[in-house]
Design an enzyme around this catalytic site. Structure first.
Site, PDB file in Angstrom:
ATOM      1  CB  CYS A  14     120.465  33.156  68.849  1.00  0.00           C
ATOM      2  SG  CYS A  14     121.624  34.285  67.870  1.00  0.00           S
TER       3      CYS A  14
ATOM      4  CG  HIS B  73     118.175  32.966  64.960  1.00  0.00           C
ATOM      5  ND1 HIS B  73     118.293  33.608  66.539  1.00  0.00           N
ATOM      6  CD2 HIS B  73     117.506  31.772  65.091  1.00  0.00           C
ATOM      7  CE1 HIS B  73     117.604  32.916  67.197  1.00  0.00           C
ATOM      8  NE2 HIS B  73     117.246  31.818  66.811  1.00  0.00           N
TER       9      HIS B  73
ATOM     10  CG  HIS C  56     116.310  28.719  68.547  1.00  0.00           C
ATOM     11  ND1 HIS C  56     115.586  30.035  67.948  1.00  0.00           N
ATOM     12  CD2 HIS C  56     115.080  27.835  68.700  1.00  0.00           C
ATOM     13  CE1 HIS C  56     114.293  29.798  67.807  1.00  0.00           C
ATOM     14  NE2 HIS C  56     113.890  28.672  68.356  1.00  0.00           N
TER      15      HIS C  56
END
Length: 395
Positions: free
Chosen positions: A297, A349, A365
């Site tokens: 990510c 994340h 992402h």
């Protein structure tokens, strides 16, 4: 002979009509790009390049004809006997599991799941009521290879771990108790509580709030008899002393609420960044990856922002300290959005916002399960794990 020719012509006409239904022909207008055309028809750039291979790397000419896949076209296909049999088998197993819930004994070895044909990480996560991130953490092999039939997956050691998908379905999203009440914690000496929603489990509440099951049980002895809908659980005891004075909190809120919108120049940069990141849609997830061979990510964000000569830190946790934290209602394209996908409040994340709607934010992402993709804050998993938004494109 004449009849045969007519038949051939009729067949060719029918084929052309069918193709026309599958493909839309678009004439390029001034200022349009492959990215803007893809957005207009709600398709990916890769899908456009599949139909127009000559356009890849070429300059898009005015009035050029671009073939667009028609997503509204649906071709009816009869399921094979094998597919019908598999669906029947799954339905029967789900029914059996509904009648007799399998429980994993606390302290015993973790339960496992044998991957069946056509199963996905998403369908398995829904079946057992756990997140895809959790499955990936328990099964590191998923970060380097695809899901394969017969593969044995470790499952969390928790009660009712094997409830079928139609039993757990979409659990009501837990409101961001920890995130939303951070300011309140600073100025209040009252307990922080959580109202139990239908189908919630103690394990689920523990994951979302970052408070261990042992601690929850200690704070709420009554849970030993099971959870009840609308029951109030103490998540955190009040300290009895405010951590900071109220005027400081008001200043923090004011600072967040008065964030300046992006300038025209930065909006152009945001569109460019979205286009660059979108070129990698479908690229696999790779831990530590920062190239088109695979991204994690933060690697995708690091690589994307490099295209405008901006160097971001290498981890999502460090990226969360870059730029200006803004209110969710002020989100714009190009802002970074952060999540705590492993429970608690620690950021793990990151994605980049691609579109802001009235009550929804879409972001690009790299997920551990599907690689580079576009997701939404309306998805239960991301709704529950959302932490903050940062504006990194500044004057």
């Amino acid at each position: 002979m004449k009849f045969f020719k007519l038949f051939i012509l009729f067949f060719l006409f029918l084929s052309a009509q069918t193709f026309a239904q599958k493909v839309i022909k678009h004439k390029v207008k001034s200022g349009e790009s492959i990215y803007s055309i893809a957005k207009k028809y709600d398709v990916t750039q890769s899908e456009i390049f599949d139909l127009n291979p000559k356009l890849k790397g070429a300059v898009l000419g005015l009035n050029a004809e671009v073939k667009i896949p028609n997503k509204k076209f649906k071709e009816k296909e009869k399921p094979s006997k094998k597919e019908v049999a598999e669906k029947k088998e799954v339905a029967e197993k789900s029914e059996n599991l509904t009648q007799d819930k399998v429980k994993v004994v606390e302290g015993a070895s973790k339960a496992t799941h044998s991957v069946k044909s056509k199963e996905t990480l998403y369908s398995i996560s829904k079946k057992y009521g756990v997140s895809m991130e959790t499955l990936c953490e328990l099964n590191p092999v998923l970060k380097t290879s695809n899901l394969k039939t017969g593969m044995k997956l470790q499952l969390p050691n928790m009660e009712e771990a094997t409830l079928p998908e139609k039993v757990v379905q979409e659990q009501n999203p837990i409101k961001e108790t920890v995130t939303e009440t951070k300011v309140e914690h600073l100025v209040s000496n009252v307990d922080v509580v959580h109202k139990v929603l239908p189908k919630e489990t103690l394990y689920g509440i523990s994951k979302q709030t970052g408070v261990s099951i042992e601690e929850l049980t200690k704070l709420n002895p009554s849970v030993a008899n099971g959870l009840k809908v609308d029951q109030f659980l103490i998540i955190r005891k009040g300290t009895g002393e405010p951590a900071v004075n109220k005027s400081e909190v008001v200043e923090v809120q004011k600072e967040i609420e008065t964030a300046k919108p992006l300038s025209a120049a930065n909006l152009t940069k945001a569109e460019f960044l979205i286009e660059k990141a979108s070129e990698h849609i479908g690229t696999r997830y790779r831990r530590g990856g920062t190239t088109s061979a695979g991204f994690d990510c933060s690697g995708l964000m690091f690589h994307t922002f490099k295209s405008i000569d901006m160097t971001l830190p290498r981890s999502s946790h460090e990226m969360a300290g870059v730029g200006e934290r803004i209110n969710k209602s002020q989100a714009q394209k190009g802002d970074l959005i952060f999540f705590a996908t492993f429970g608690g409040s620690r950021i793990s994340h990151v994605g980049m916002i691609t579109e802001v709607l009235e009550d929804e934010i879409k972001f690009i992402h790299s997920s551990t399960s599907a690689g580079v993709m576009i997701s939404s804050t309306k998805e239960g998993y991301y709704s529950r794990s959302f932490v903050q938004i940062n504006r990194v494109l500044k004057e």
